[in-house]
Design an enzyme around this catalytic site. Structure first.
Site, PDB file in Angstrom:
ATOM      1  N   CYS A   1       0.863  -1.175   0.000  1.00  0.00           N
ATOM      2  CA  CYS A   1       0.000   0.000   0.000  1.00  0.00           C
ATOM      3  C   CYS A   1       0.902   1.227   0.000  1.00  0.00           C
ATOM      4  O   CYS A   1       2.122   1.096  -0.041  1.00  0.00           O
ATOM      5  CB  CYS A   1      -1.000  -0.016   1.158  1.00  0.00           C
ATOM      6  SG  CYS A   1      -0.314   0.100   2.802  1.00  0.00           S
TER       7      CYS A   1
ATOM      8  N   CYS B   1      -1.952   1.352  -4.151  1.00  0.00           N
ATOM      9  CA  CYS B   1      -0.659   2.007  -4.402  1.00  0.00           C
ATOM     10  C   CYS B   1      -0.572   2.546  -5.822  1.00  0.00           C
ATOM     11  O   CYS B   1       0.423   3.147  -6.208  1.00  0.00           O
ATOM     12  CB  CYS B   1       0.509   1.088  -4.092  1.00  0.00           C
ATOM     13  SG  CYS B   1       0.733  -0.284  -5.202  1.00  0.00           S
TER      14      CYS B   1
ATOM     15  N   CYS C   1       3.392   0.618  -8.091  1.00  0.00           N
ATOM     16  CA  CYS C   1       3.731  -0.790  -7.920  1.00  0.00           C
ATOM     17  C   CYS C   1       4.337  -1.345  -9.205  1.00  0.00           C
ATOM     18  O   CYS C   1       3.682  -1.331 -10.240  1.00  0.00           O
ATOM     19  CB  CYS C   1       2.490  -1.601  -7.551  1.00  0.00           C
ATOM     20  SG  CYS C   1       1.758  -1.090  -5.999  1.00  0.00           S
TER      21      CYS C   1
END
Length: 139
Positions: free
Chosen positions: A11, A85, A89
């Protein structure tokens, strides 16, 4: 290389959702799954409401610290579970990606974090089934 599956929870701040998910997976899977968590912009500390909510169900995450997301962590994981996120990512071929749309517990009191904690537990139990790992209490 390990035979056991590895899961990375990601996250933004690595201070709430991903830490609770990692705590649940460690608790329920024991040493049958490698567990990692990281954040694209890690916070300074874990959300105290997340710590309190997890303590209520007997899971201590006070020793965890927000960690920066690295390509090495993604490469070393079989399953990458993102929790808001966004584009931060990294995506690698051959990895399994899941995106769990969960409310961010940042700035919320423990009463608002409990439903998020419980939703994460439910998803972790489903993940264990998918990974064909029996909960530690059932082994």
């Amino acid at each position: 290389m390990s035979d056991k599956p590895s899961v990375l929870f990601v996250c933004v701040h690595n201070a709430g959702r991903s830490q609770m998910a990692a705590g649940w997976l460690r608790h329920l899977a024991g040493d049958a799954v490698e567990v990692r968590s990281a954040g694209s912009m890690p916070g300074d500390r874990i959300n105290p409401s997340a710590v309190e909510a997890m303590a209520e169900v007997g899971i201590d995450i006070t020793d965890q610290r927000p960690t920066i997301l690295t390509t090495e962590a993604v490469e070393a994981s079989d399953v990458v579970i993102t929790m808001g996120c966004g584009d931060a990512c990294p995506v690698f071929p051959g990895k399994r990606y899941l995106d769990w749309a969960l409310e961010d517990p940042a700035g919320k009191g423990v009463e608002s974090v409990r439903p998020i904690r419980d939703e994460i537990e439910s998803r972790i139990r489903g993940l264990l089934t998918e990974l064909q790992v029996a909960p530690a209490a059932n082994r």
